[in-house]
Write a protein that holds these residues in place. Structure first.
Motif, PDB file in Angstrom:
ATOM      1  N   ARG A 228      60.552  -3.639  46.801  1.00  0.00           N
ATOM      2  CA  ARG A 228      61.983  -3.702  46.774  1.00  0.00           C
ATOM      3  C   ARG A 228      62.566  -4.399  45.675  1.00  0.00           C
ATOM      4  O   ARG A 228      63.713  -3.890  45.179  1.00  0.00           O
ATOM      5  N   GLN A 229      61.882  -5.620  45.367  1.00  0.00           N
ATOM      6  CA  GLN A 229      62.566  -6.328  44.182  1.00  0.00           C
ATOM      7  C   GLN A 229      62.356  -5.304  42.884  1.00  0.00           C
ATOM      8  O   GLN A 229      63.320  -5.423  41.869  1.00  0.00           O
ATOM      9  N   LEU A 230      61.305  -4.741  42.757  1.00  0.00           N
ATOM     10  CA  LEU A 230      60.876  -4.000  41.492  1.00  0.00           C
ATOM     11  C   LEU A 230      61.711  -2.952  41.309  1.00  0.00           C
ATOM     12  O   LEU A 230      62.306  -2.532  40.318  1.00  0.00           O
ATOM     13  N   GLU A 231      62.117  -2.128  42.688  1.00  0.00           N
ATOM     14  CA  GLU A 231      62.976  -1.040  42.588  1.00  0.00           C
ATOM     15  C   GLU A 231      64.523  -1.477  42.227  1.00  0.00           C
ATOM     16  O   GLU A 231      65.169  -0.783  41.364  1.00  0.00           O
ATOM     17  N   ALA A 232      64.953  -2.808  42.518  1.00  0.00           N
ATOM     18  CA  ALA A 232      65.976  -3.305  42.132  1.00  0.00           C
ATOM     19  C   ALA A 232      66.116  -3.501  40.571  1.00  0.00           C
ATOM     20  O   ALA A 232      67.284  -3.325  40.012  1.00  0.00           O
ATOM     21  N   VAL A 233      65.219  -4.138  40.144  1.00  0.00           N
ATOM     22  CA  VAL A 233      65.056  -4.259  38.760  1.00  0.00           C
ATOM     23  C   VAL A 233      65.102  -2.896  37.862  1.00  0.00           C
ATOM     24  O   VAL A 233      65.903  -2.913  37.029  1.00  0.00           O
ATOM     25  N   LEU A 234      64.513  -1.921  38.303  1.00  0.00           N
ATOM     26  CA  LEU A 234      64.237  -0.652  37.850  1.00  0.00           C
ATOM     27  C   LEU A 234      65.826   0.137  37.938  1.00  0.00           C
ATOM     28  O   LEU A 234      66.135   0.811  36.783  1.00  0.00           O
ATOM     29  N   ALA A 235      66.318  -0.397  38.923  1.00  0.00           N
ATOM     30  CA  ALA A 235      67.850   0.241  38.753  1.00  0.00           C
ATOM     31  C   ALA A 235      68.789  -0.318  37.783  1.00  0.00           C
ATOM     32  O   ALA A 235      69.529   0.408  37.202  1.00  0.00           O
ATOM     33  N   HIS A 236      68.504  -1.577  37.487  1.00  0.00           N
ATOM     34  CA  HIS A 236      69.253  -2.217  36.450  1.00  0.00           C
ATOM     35  C   HIS A 236      68.864  -1.479  34.952  1.00  0.00           C
ATOM     36  O   HIS A 236      69.937  -1.175  34.405  1.00  0.00           O
ATOM     37  N   GLU A 237      67.605  -1.044  34.877  1.00  0.00           N
ATOM     38  CA  GLU A 237      67.207  -0.472  33.670  1.00  0.00           C
ATOM     39  C   GLU A 237      67.818   0.921  33.643  1.00  0.00           C
ATOM     40  O   GLU A 237      68.206   1.447  32.589  1.00  0.00           O
ATOM     41  N   LEU A 238      67.914   1.426  34.761  1.00  0.00           N
ATOM     42  CA  LEU A 238      68.413   3.145  34.841  1.00  0.00           C
ATOM     43  C   LEU A 238      69.876   3.077  34.734  1.00  0.00           C
ATOM     44  O   LEU A 238      70.266   4.225  34.273  1.00  0.00           O
ATOM     45  N   HIS A 240      71.317   1.253  32.467  1.00  0.00           N
ATOM     46  CA  HIS A 240      71.545   1.266  31.029  1.00  0.00           C
ATOM     47  C   HIS A 240      71.235   2.381  30.427  1.00  0.00           C
ATOM     48  O   HIS A 240      71.988   3.054  29.469  1.00  0.00           O
ATOM     49  N   VAL A 241      70.385   3.299  30.880  1.00  0.00           N
ATOM     50  CA  VAL A 241      70.005   4.850  30.625  1.00  0.00           C
ATOM     51  C   VAL A 241      71.171   5.655  30.916  1.00  0.00           C
ATOM     52  O   VAL A 241      71.677   6.424  30.115  1.00  0.00           O
ATOM     53  N   ALA A 313      62.730  -7.425  21.017  1.00  0.00           N
ATOM     54  CA  ALA A 313      63.518  -6.726  19.799  1.00  0.00           C
ATOM     55  C   ALA A 313      64.999  -6.605  20.188  1.00  0.00           C
ATOM     56  O   ALA A 313      65.364  -6.160  21.153  1.00  0.00           O
ATOM     57  N   SER A 314      65.796  -6.716  19.025  1.00  0.00           N
ATOM     58  CA  SER A 314      67.195  -7.040  19.213  1.00  0.00           C
ATOM     59  C   SER A 314      67.775  -5.558  19.559  1.00  0.00           C
ATOM     60  O   SER A 314      68.723  -5.225  20.113  1.00  0.00           O
ATOM     61  N   LEU A 315      67.100  -4.355  19.335  1.00  0.00           N
ATOM     62  CA  LEU A 315      67.156  -3.054  19.528  1.00  0.00           C
ATOM     63  C   LEU A 315      67.127  -2.711  20.736  1.00  0.00           C
ATOM     64  O   LEU A 315      67.435  -1.641  21.235  1.00  0.00           O
ATOM     65  N   ALA A 316      66.304  -3.314  21.678  1.00  0.00           N
ATOM     66  CA  ALA A 316      65.879  -3.232  23.121  1.00  0.00           C
ATOM     67  C   ALA A 316      66.897  -3.686  24.017  1.00  0.00           C
ATOM     68  O   ALA A 316      67.499  -4.746  23.614  1.00  0.00           O
ATOM     69  N   LEU A 317      66.873  -3.119  25.311  1.00  0.00           N
ATOM     70  CA  LEU A 317      67.860  -3.797  26.520  1.00  0.00           C
ATOM     71  C   LEU A 317      66.917  -4.345  27.261  1.00  0.00           C
ATOM     72  O   LEU A 317      66.255  -3.537  28.044  1.00  0.00           O
ATOM     73  N   ALA A 318      66.933  -5.589  27.600  1.00  0.00           N
ATOM     74  CA  ALA A 318      65.966  -6.239  28.358  1.00  0.00           C
ATOM     75  C   ALA A 318      66.880  -6.596  29.647  1.00  0.00           C
ATOM     76  O   ALA A 318      67.874  -7.058  29.697  1.00  0.00           O
ATOM     77  N   ALA A 319      66.177  -6.593  30.748  1.00  0.00           N
ATOM     78  CA  ALA A 319      66.787  -7.068  32.131  1.00  0.00           C
ATOM     79  C   ALA A 319      67.261  -8.616  32.194  1.00  0.00           C
ATOM     80  O   ALA A 319      67.886  -9.099  33.000  1.00  0.00           O
TER      81      ALA A 319
END
Length: 355
Positions: A228-238, A240-241, A313-319
């Motif tokens: 569930r924690q991993l799914e929440a973190v993946l939701a943050h990255e999604l 961004h998309v 990398a400054s061009l990447a988007l990290a959690a």
């Protein structure tokens, strides 16, 4: 002197004046955004993010507008002579008017008018001095700006090479994690194809790429977080998309490169990055429906970071972009959200004064 030399000299002069004027223009834009952010402190992060992006775009457009205006404005000894003669005529007119009214007005008022005329004359002298001395320095100012742009441009190129290295070193994640990604994408309404890979080169889940987005997750996060924690973190990255944040980040990095000399550009860039993470945090909380779960996931990510993790990398988007502690406090502490309301009257007064 050839026509090309004249055009180059005119262009250097216009670009130099644009750099000079951008100092006060940028300060004005930053002050306006500060008032806007204070007034919208209780609004959604998306609103402050959109305002920050608009402020950065305006900050980038104003020098271009100034170049267009300066390139059409005649400058030189004749223009300065006209300005000086106009100032002299204004001074003589004020002196004559003061002499005519001297017999009818008190000595205090006459002294005040004399002081005002003296200040106006001094301001005109400063203006004439600036127009005489600054043009000789403008080409060197433009050359220094070009050198800075090239230097920071090489930094962007290095960040781009690092992004390519991240993509090449990525390995597909196990299938069970792909199912978590698909579930989070369905809740967020992300229909684009997004790949999930694991990488030893990142310290937190990171989005790479725009046309073919890729979510890179460190191997430690795959085994150290609950599903569930991993799914929440993946939701943050999604989020961004879904919000096209990678493309906006590229444009923002280009703007910061061109305006590297201005503190307002760096301050606005920092605010935009912080509000971008806040907006994605809000989207992740809405997708999971549990703010404490997501806050614990962020805290667990921080604990899982390697002691000697490579720089992202400054061009990447990290959690873990922005201040992780402030992000967690913002999510779980309701008092911090209510506190900015007391600043609204002061922000409104500041905005009125700014206008």
């Amino acid at each position: 002197m050839s026509l090309f030399s004249l055009d180059l000299s005119r262009l250097l002069d216009a670009a130099g004046w644009a750099l000079v004027h951008s100092l006060w223009q940028g300060a004005l834009v930053a002050a306006a955004y500060a008032c806007f952010a204070a007034l919208a402190a209780r609004a959604r992060a998306n609103l402050r993010y959109a305002g920050g992006v608009a402020a950065l775009a305006l900050l980038l457009a104003l020098p271009v507008f100034t170049v267009c205006v300066a390139s059409r404005t005649p400058r030189g000894p004749s223009a300065r002579g006209e300005a000086a003669s106009e100032g002299a005529r204004a001074d003589s007119a004020r002196a004559g008017a003061g002499a005519t009214r001297a017999g009818d007005e008190s000595a205090t008022r006459a002294a005040r008018e004399f002081a005002a005329a003296d200040v106006a004359a001094h301001a005109m002298n400063v203006r004439v001095w600036a127009e005489e001395r600054l043009p000789a320095l403008l080409p060197w100012l433009v050359y220094a700006w070009l050198a800075g742009v090239v230097l920071l441009g090489s930094r962007m190129a290095g960040a781009w090479l690092l992004v390519l290295r991240l993509r090449r070193g990525a390995r597909p994640a196990p299938e069970r994690f792909e199912e978590l990604l698909a579930g989070a994408a369905a809740r967020l309404g992300v229909s684009r194809a997004v790949r999930l890979c694991q990488s030893a080169l990142v310290e937190a889940p990171t989005v790479v790429g725009h046309l073919k987005p890729l979510i890179l997750v460190p191997a430690g996060a795959l085994v150290g977080l609950t599903p569930r924690q991993l799914e929440a973190v993946l939701a943050h990255e999604l989020a961004h998309v879904r919000r096209w944040d990678y493309a906006v980040n590229l444009l923002q990095t280009a703007a910061e490169t061109l305006l590297f000399y201005h503190p307002a550009a760096w301050w606005l860039g920092g605010r935009v990055r912080a509000e971008r993470e806040h907006a994605c945090d809000d989207a992740a909380v809405e997708a999971t429906g549990d703010v404490l779960l997501y806050a614990r996931a962020l805290a667990a990510l921080e604990h899982l970071r390697a002691a000697h993790a490579p720089p992202a990398a400054s061009l990447a988007l990290a959690a873990n972009g922005g201040s992780l502690v402030r992000r967690i406090q913002r999510l779980v502490n309701a008092e911090r959200r209510a506190r900015p309301q007391a600043r609204r009257p002061a922000a409104a007064a500041a905005a009125t004064a700014l206008l």
